[in-house]
Design an enzyme around this catalytic site. Structure first.
Site, PDB file in Angstrom:
ATOM      1  N   HIS A 161      26.119  10.879  -5.784  1.00  9.19           N
ATOM      2  CA  HIS A 161      27.521  10.616  -5.778  1.00  9.19           C
ATOM      3  C   HIS A 161      28.053   9.415  -4.447  1.00  9.19           C
ATOM      4  O   HIS A 161      28.468   9.234  -4.598  1.00  9.19           O
ATOM      5  CB  HIS A 161      27.258  12.079  -4.558  1.00  9.19           C
ATOM      6  CG  HIS A 161      27.459  13.446  -4.914  1.00  9.19           C
ATOM      7  ND1 HIS A 161      28.493  13.923  -5.707  1.00  9.19           N
ATOM      8  CD2 HIS A 161      26.702  14.489  -4.386  1.00  9.19           C
ATOM      9  CE1 HIS A 161      28.361  15.557  -6.106  1.00  9.19           C
ATOM     10  NE2 HIS A 161      27.484  16.012  -4.898  1.00  9.19           N
ATOM     11  N   ASP A 195      24.162  18.253 -12.351  1.00 10.33           N
ATOM     12  CA  ASP A 195      24.458  19.363 -11.315  1.00 10.33           C
ATOM     13  C   ASP A 195      25.372  20.387 -10.938  1.00 10.33           C
ATOM     14  O   ASP A 195      26.353  19.766 -12.408  1.00 10.33           O
ATOM     15  CB  ASP A 195      24.170  18.178 -10.241  1.00 10.33           C
ATOM     16  CG  ASP A 195      23.909  18.420  -8.916  1.00 10.33           C
ATOM     17  OD1 ASP A 195      23.260  18.130  -7.990  1.00 10.33           O
ATOM     18  OD2 ASP A 195      25.556  18.637  -8.344  1.00 10.33           O
ATOM     19  N   HIS A 197      27.714  19.549  -9.179  1.00  9.63           N
ATOM     20  CA  HIS A 197      28.835  19.077  -9.224  1.00  9.63           C
ATOM     21  C   HIS A 197      28.337  17.577  -9.843  1.00  9.63           C
ATOM     22  O   HIS A 197      28.021  16.935 -10.127  1.00  9.63           O
ATOM     23  CB  HIS A 197      28.228  18.405  -7.584  1.00  9.63           C
ATOM     24  CG  HIS A 197      28.225  19.578  -6.284  1.00  9.63           C
ATOM     25  ND1 HIS A 197      27.193  20.154  -5.362  1.00  9.63           N
ATOM     26  CD2 HIS A 197      28.934  20.040  -5.879  1.00  9.63           C
ATOM     27  CE1 HIS A 197      27.193  20.494  -5.256  1.00  9.63           C
ATOM     28  NE2 HIS A 197      28.507  21.064  -5.050  1.00  9.63           N
ATOM     29  N   ASP A 284      21.467  23.166  -8.611  1.00  7.36           N
ATOM     30  CA  ASP A 284      22.727  24.059  -8.074  1.00  7.36           C
ATOM     31  C   ASP A 284      23.371  24.318  -8.874  1.00  7.36           C
ATOM     32  O   ASP A 284      24.406  25.092  -8.480  1.00  7.36           O
ATOM     33  CB  ASP A 284      23.500  22.980  -7.116  1.00  7.36           C
ATOM     34  CG  ASP A 284      23.862  21.825  -7.411  1.00  7.36           C
ATOM     35  OD1 ASP A 284      23.191  21.417  -8.856  1.00  7.36           O
ATOM     36  OD2 ASP A 284      24.352  20.700  -6.611  1.00  7.36           O
TER      37      ASP A 284
END
Ligand code: SP5
Ligand code: ZN
Length: 340
Positions: A161, A195, A197, A284
């Site tokens: 991120h 991931d 996200h 995740d």
């Protein structure tokens, strides 16, 4: 398989983050994640766990703005010097909208300029831990440059991120991007982010480049963090146009749905004919993850690994998110086991 890991991550342990609705929650991206993974890795016979080499700041400045890295290096001391009422974490309450950015000189002003949310909490050891994490990814990349079929960077804090000049979502330095850029001096690189996200920071870093193909498979940002990037119509710009791909997924996507998106990603990677692959491996996507909504199983993660491994590319695997701590070790070993 060589696995690069540093104990320095323990210096980054914020006491809380702030969830939606202003809810102060214990920091989900915690040292226990590493202990669970290490516990599982120590039970298998192919994991060679090593200290990273220190590569200094040059490979980090190659993907991040120097001003931003300087901020990470000095902000904690400045925070304490400012005599805050509660000094437990540096966390601003005002954030810069980047439309017409002006960079203020005050600490909290800069903090809000360089952070995108309330999960990138900074404490005394954050900078040191983030540097050690980046050194793990560089060490794994170097191992692959030296001819290894694969290497794993057990990075904490994670990185995907973090953009050119911002922190967010538990990430400060973009480990996978630092590694991909390091490899790119020797040939074309594909960076696949699995991931849950969107890897918005990675997208930001390589958006204008055609020598690193970036692909992210993730929960649709229309309902999920990071909300403002990760849509299918974001495909790169300038010479980078056509060298970024987002594959957003619906809630409750299962193994079959995930593998269908992965098939599309893998065919783009084959067409690109890269010399190296970097895999941003967030766990995740797992069905029981407390931050996730999609339904990938432990066996599904093994199958994902098998199909990526079939690309037959020298692969640097980088730890990103994953918060179902009890099963993190099993899930990551299922993935890594396909790259021996
Ligand atoms: C590396 C990584 O996986 N970072 C993820 C950061 C996500 N931050 C999300 C904050 C919003 C939390 N919403 C909580 C919903 C819990 N059911
Ligand atoms: Zn994640």
């Amino acid at each position: 398989m060589k696995i690069f890991y540093s104990e320095t991550h323990r210096k980054h342990e914020p006491p809380f983050e702030v969830f939606d609705g202003g809810l102060r929650t214990p920091y989900l991206e915690n040292p226990d994640r590493m202990d669970r993974i290490l516990g599982t890795l120590r039970k298998i016979n192919w994991a060679d766990i090593l200290e990273p080499t220190d590569y200094g700041l040059d490979p980090i400045h190659a993907v991040h703005d120097q001003d931003y890295i300087d901020f990470l290096g000095s902000c904690w001391t400045e925070w304490l010097d400012s005599d805050p009422k509660d000094s437990s974490v540096l966390l601003p309450a005002t954030f810069a909208l980047r439309r017409h950015p002006q960079k203020p000189t005050s600490l909290l002003g800069r903090a809000g300029y360089y952070m995108m949310d309330l999960s990138a909490c900074i404490v005394e050891g954050t900078y040191e831990a983030a540097l050690a994490s980046a050194n793990c990814s560089l060490s794994a990349a170097q191992e692959v440059l030296n001819g290894a079929r694969s290497a794993f960077a057990l990075c904490r804090p994670p990185g995907h991120h973090a953009g050119k000049d911002y922190a967010g979502g538990y990430c400060f330095i973009n480990n996978a991007s630092v590694a991909a850029n390091w490899l790119s001096s020797k040939g074309k690189v594909a960076l696949l982010d699995i991931d849950y996200h969107c890897g918005n920071g990675t997208q930001d870093i390589f958006y204008e480049r055609d020598d690193v193909l970036t692909i992210s498979i993730h929960a649709d940002p229309n309902f999920e963090y990071p909300h403002y990037a990760g849509y299918a119509n974001e495909t790169g710009t300038g010479v980078g146009l056509g060298f970024h791909k987002n594959l957003p997924l619906d809630k409750s996507t299962d193994d079959a749905g995930y593998l269908a998106a992965l098939k599309e990603a893998l065919s783009l990677i084959r067409k690109f004919e890269p010399k190296y692959l970097v895999l941003s491996a967030g766990m995740d996507i797992y069905a029981e993850d407390p931050l996730g909504t999609i339904k990938v199983t432990t066996d599904g993660i093994g199958e994902i690994g098998k199909r990526i491994s079939a690309l037959d590319l020298p692969t640097v695997i980088i730890m990103e998110g994953g918060y179902a701590n009890e099963v993190l070790g099993k899930n990551i070993v299922n993935l890594l086991g396909e790259f021996l």
